[in-house]
Design a protein around this motif. Structure first.
Motif, PDB file in Angstrom:
ATOM      1  N   ASN A   2       0.819  -1.187   0.000  1.00  0.00           N
ATOM      2  CA  ASN A   2       0.000   0.000   0.000  1.00  0.00           C
ATOM      3  C   ASN A   2       0.867   1.256   0.000  1.00  0.00           C
ATOM      4  O   ASN A   2       1.621   1.501   0.920  1.00  0.00           O
ATOM      5  CB  ASN A   2      -0.884  -0.018   1.250  1.00  0.00           C
ATOM      6  N   TYR A   3       0.790   2.023  -1.066  1.00  0.00           N
ATOM      7  CA  TYR A   3       1.447   3.310  -1.097  1.00  0.00           C
ATOM      8  C   TYR A   3       0.595   4.251  -1.932  1.00  0.00           C
ATOM      9  O   TYR A   3      -0.343   3.834  -2.609  1.00  0.00           O
ATOM     10  CB  TYR A   3       2.872   3.229  -1.682  1.00  0.00           C
ATOM     11  N   ASP A   4       0.889   5.516  -1.873  1.00  0.00           N
ATOM     12  CA  ASP A   4       0.049   6.509  -2.515  1.00  0.00           C
ATOM     13  C   ASP A   4       0.946   7.576  -3.120  1.00  0.00           C
ATOM     14  O   ASP A   4       1.724   8.205  -2.410  1.00  0.00           O
ATOM     15  CB  ASP A   4      -0.881   7.132  -1.480  1.00  0.00           C
ATOM     16  N   THR A   5       0.888   7.757  -4.442  1.00  0.00           N
ATOM     17  CA  THR A   5       1.692   8.791  -5.086  1.00  0.00           C
ATOM     18  C   THR A   5       0.878  10.055  -5.342  1.00  0.00           C
ATOM     19  O   THR A   5       1.376  10.990  -5.945  1.00  0.00           O
ATOM     20  CB  THR A   5       2.259   8.289  -6.434  1.00  0.00           C
ATOM     21  N   ALA A  29       1.156   5.529   3.073  1.00  0.00           N
ATOM     22  CA  ALA A  29      -0.264   5.750   3.308  1.00  0.00           C
ATOM     23  C   ALA A  29      -0.546   6.136   4.745  1.00  0.00           C
ATOM     24  O   ALA A  29      -1.608   6.675   5.056  1.00  0.00           O
ATOM     25  CB  ALA A  29      -1.059   4.497   2.943  1.00  0.00           C
ATOM     26  N   SER A  30       0.389   5.861   5.653  1.00  0.00           N
ATOM     27  CA  SER A  30       0.214   6.211   7.060  1.00  0.00           C
ATOM     28  C   SER A  30       1.404   7.061   7.501  1.00  0.00           C
ATOM     29  O   SER A  30       1.987   7.784   6.695  1.00  0.00           O
ATOM     30  CB  SER A  30       0.063   4.947   7.910  1.00  0.00           C
ATOM     31  N   GLU A  31       1.808   6.963   8.744  1.00  0.00           N
ATOM     32  CA  GLU A  31       2.866   7.817   9.272  1.00  0.00           C
ATOM     33  C   GLU A  31       4.188   7.610   8.540  1.00  0.00           C
ATOM     34  O   GLU A  31       4.590   6.483   8.251  1.00  0.00           O
ATOM     35  CB  GLU A  31       3.058   7.527  10.761  1.00  0.00           C
ATOM     36  N   THR A  32       4.857   8.718   8.243  1.00  0.00           N
ATOM     37  CA  THR A  32       6.132   8.674   7.534  1.00  0.00           C
ATOM     38  C   THR A  32       7.290   8.643   8.519  1.00  0.00           C
ATOM     39  O   THR A  32       7.384   9.480   9.417  1.00  0.00           O
ATOM     40  CB  THR A  32       6.279   9.897   6.606  1.00  0.00           C
ATOM     41  N   ARG A  33       8.188   7.667   8.349  1.00  0.00           N
ATOM     42  CA  ARG A  33       9.313   7.475   9.262  1.00  0.00           C
ATOM     43  C   ARG A  33      10.536   8.279   8.848  1.00  0.00           C
ATOM     44  O   ARG A  33      11.371   8.659   9.674  1.00  0.00           O
ATOM     45  CB  ARG A  33       9.683   5.995   9.310  1.00  0.00           C
ATOM     46  N   GLY A  34      10.696   8.469   7.550  1.00  0.00           N
ATOM     47  CA  GLY A  34      11.858   9.152   7.019  1.00  0.00           C
ATOM     48  C   GLY A  34      11.702   9.280   5.518  1.00  0.00           C
ATOM     49  O   GLY A  34      10.677   8.898   4.942  1.00  0.00           O
ATOM     50  N   VAL A  35      12.739   9.826   4.884  1.00  0.00           N
ATOM     51  CA  VAL A  35      12.713  10.085   3.444  1.00  0.00           C
ATOM     52  C   VAL A  35      13.921   9.409   2.807  1.00  0.00           C
ATOM     53  O   VAL A  35      15.022   9.432   3.369  1.00  0.00           O
ATOM     54  CB  VAL A  35      12.738  11.599   3.162  1.00  0.00           C
ATOM     55  N   VAL A  36      13.712   8.810   1.640  1.00  0.00           N
ATOM     56  CA  VAL A  36      14.783   8.138   0.909  1.00  0.00           C
ATOM     57  C   VAL A  36      14.853   8.715  -0.506  1.00  0.00           C
ATOM     58  O   VAL A  36      13.819   8.831  -1.186  1.00  0.00           O
ATOM     59  CB  VAL A  36      14.540   6.616   0.823  1.00  0.00           C
ATOM     60  N   LEU A  37      16.048   9.077  -0.946  1.00  0.00           N
ATOM     61  CA  LEU A  37      16.290   9.483  -2.329  1.00  0.00           C
ATOM     62  C   LEU A  37      17.099   8.386  -3.000  1.00  0.00           C
ATOM     63  O   LEU A  37      18.194   8.049  -2.548  1.00  0.00           O
ATOM     64  CB  LEU A  37      17.054  10.804  -2.379  1.00  0.00           C
ATOM     65  N   VAL A  38      16.556   7.809  -4.090  1.00  0.00           N
ATOM     66  CA  VAL A  38      17.228   6.745  -4.827  1.00  0.00           C
ATOM     67  C   VAL A  38      17.916   7.367  -6.035  1.00  0.00           C
ATOM     68  O   VAL A  38      17.254   7.933  -6.918  1.00  0.00           O
ATOM     69  CB  VAL A  38      16.237   5.654  -5.273  1.00  0.00           C
ATOM     70  N   VAL A  39      19.239   7.260  -6.090  1.00  0.00           N
ATOM     71  CA  VAL A  39      20.044   7.900  -7.133  1.00  0.00           C
ATOM     72  C   VAL A  39      20.560   6.806  -8.058  1.00  0.00           C
ATOM     73  O   VAL A  39      21.311   5.924  -7.639  1.00  0.00           O
ATOM     74  CB  VAL A  39      21.204   8.701  -6.504  1.00  0.00           C
ATOM     75  N   PRO A  40      20.161   6.842  -9.334  1.00  0.00           N
ATOM     76  CA  PRO A  40      20.345   5.670 -10.210  1.00  0.00           C
ATOM     77  C   PRO A  40      21.755   5.456 -10.730  1.00  0.00           C
ATOM     78  O   PRO A  40      22.610   6.345 -10.717  1.00  0.00           O
ATOM     79  CB  PRO A  40      19.390   5.960 -11.370  1.00  0.00           C
ATOM     80  N   ALA A  41      21.944   4.256 -11.214  1.00  0.00           N
ATOM     81  CA  ALA A  41      23.163   3.891 -11.929  1.00  0.00           C
ATOM     82  C   ALA A  41      23.133   4.483 -13.339  1.00  0.00           C
ATOM     83  O   ALA A  41      22.101   4.940 -13.833  1.00  0.00           O
ATOM     84  CB  ALA A  41      23.284   2.372 -12.018  1.00  0.00           C
ATOM     85  N   ALA A  57       7.976   2.673   0.692  1.00  0.00           N
ATOM     86  CA  ALA A  57       6.821   3.497   1.037  1.00  0.00           C
ATOM     87  C   ALA A  57       5.825   2.716   1.882  1.00  0.00           C
ATOM     88  O   ALA A  57       5.251   3.236   2.841  1.00  0.00           O
ATOM     89  CB  ALA A  57       6.162   4.029  -0.230  1.00  0.00           C
ATOM     90  N   ALA A  58       5.629   1.446   1.536  1.00  0.00           N
ATOM     91  CA  ALA A  58       4.710   0.613   2.306  1.00  0.00           C
ATOM     92  C   ALA A  58       5.195   0.411   3.731  1.00  0.00           C
ATOM     93  O   ALA A  58       4.394   0.123   4.635  1.00  0.00           O
ATOM     94  CB  ALA A  58       4.522  -0.735   1.614  1.00  0.00           C
ATOM     95  N   ARG A  59       6.490   0.577   3.951  1.00  0.00           N
ATOM     96  CA  ARG A  59       7.059   0.374   5.283  1.00  0.00           C
ATOM     97  C   ARG A  59       7.370   1.698   5.991  1.00  0.00           C
ATOM     98  O   ARG A  59       8.033   1.714   7.015  1.00  0.00           O
ATOM     99  CB  ARG A  59       8.287  -0.528   5.183  1.00  0.00           C
ATOM    100  N   GLY A  60       6.888   2.803   5.402  1.00  0.00           N
ATOM    101  CA  GLY A  60       6.914   4.074   6.106  1.00  0.00           C
ATOM    102  C   GLY A  60       7.911   5.105   5.639  1.00  0.00           C
ATOM    103  O   GLY A  60       7.981   6.192   6.227  1.00  0.00           O
TER     104      GLY A  60
END
Length: 283
Positions: A2-5, A29-41, A57-60
């Motif tokens: 479950n995630y929501d864009t 979809a619920s409380e946000t634990r932190g933020v992750v930026l994925v920087v590609p190859a 996202a499903a894990r917060g």
């Protein structure tokens, strides 16, 4: 999962030259634990990281993915003048926007390959944690043996001729690297032919790498077909003042799974994301 864009803080960022840089935010979809930026190859589309972003996202963790400019259609690549330095500047802007929107939440950088080389060229003081995956320095003599002796031919013969004919580097059709704008491929080739890699254009790089002090974890795999243990060690030795933990795994340690250079990000390896990534995500 479950995630929501629909509730992204942003869907695009404006670069310092006015260019619009699209981003995709996977919002919990619920409380946000932190933020992750994925920087590609290099030559890897943001869609490749969507399974990971969905999972996080499903894990917060609000997770942001993006493409380097020019990484679209062949027509876009032909028209794109960007080199890798231009990408560095864009990612600096993207990180600033992501951190500005974090509302005080900690930001983790996950850098795959090239993404693990960019940290010194952005405002890394805004990062609570850095994870590099399959990131090495790229110098051809430190490549894995299977590609080491092909590399000079690629950089000195194949790439220049292919760019001259196609107007961009048609790596997908050549089955060598992947499609790239001409400027990015030329600069990257110059780095890969230089014993100190990006110091070919950035002699100040050692000082910049030494300024990175964020907690860092390097994740690599013995069956990586591109990056040798030496190339990974050489890059991470530049991060001389980071609190660095190095983890390297063989297929035997991963239930026989062969991950190579890209395989870690496939959805079949979600259990490894929980085991190997999540303990290092800031929250």
């Amino acid at each position: 999962m479950n995630y929501d864009t629909r509730h992204n803080p942003r869907q695009a960022v404006t670069a310092d030259d006015g260019r619009t840089l699209p981003i995709t935010t996977f919002e919990p979809a619920s409380e946000t634990r932190g933020v992750v930026l994925v920087v590609p190859a290099m030559a890897t589309p943001s869609s490749y990281y969507a399974p990971l972003a969905t999972h996080l996202a499903a894990r917060g963790w609000r997770t942001v993915t993006f493409d380097y400019r020019g990484m679209g259609s062949r027509a876009e690549m032909k028209a794109e003048p960007a080199d890798v330095d231009r990408w560095f500047a864009d990612v600096r802007t993207i990180l600033d926007a992501v951190a500005d929107d974090a509302d005080g939440l900690p930001v983790t950088w996950i850098g795959h390959s090239l993404g693990g080389q960019m940290v010194p060229f952005v405002d890394h003081t805004r990062l609570a944690s850095v994870i590099t995956v399959s990131a090495g320095d790229g110098y051809w003599r430190r490549n894995q043996p299977g590609v080491r002796w092909i590399a000079p031919f690629l950089w000195r013969v194949v790439a220049p001729l292919a760019i001259r004919v196609a107007g961009y580097y048609p790596g997908d059709r050549l089955n060598m690297v992947g499609d790239l704008p001409a400027g990015a491929m030329r600069q990257w080739g110059r780095w890969c032919l230089h014993p100190e890699y990006l110091q070919a254009d950035h002699p100040e790089a050692p000082e910049l790498f030494a300024e990175v002090k964020a907690p860092m974890m390097s994740l690599s795999f013995t069956d990586d077909e591109l990056m040798s243990a030496d190339s990974i060690r050489h890059l991470h030795d530049w991060y001389s003042n980071a609190a660095l933990v190095r983890q390297r795994f063989s297929p035997d340690q991963l239930d026989g799974r062969r991950l190579g250079h890209h395989g870690f990000f496939r959805s079949a390896n979600a259990d490894l994301w929980e085991e190997l990534l999540e303990p290092w995500l800031a929250s």
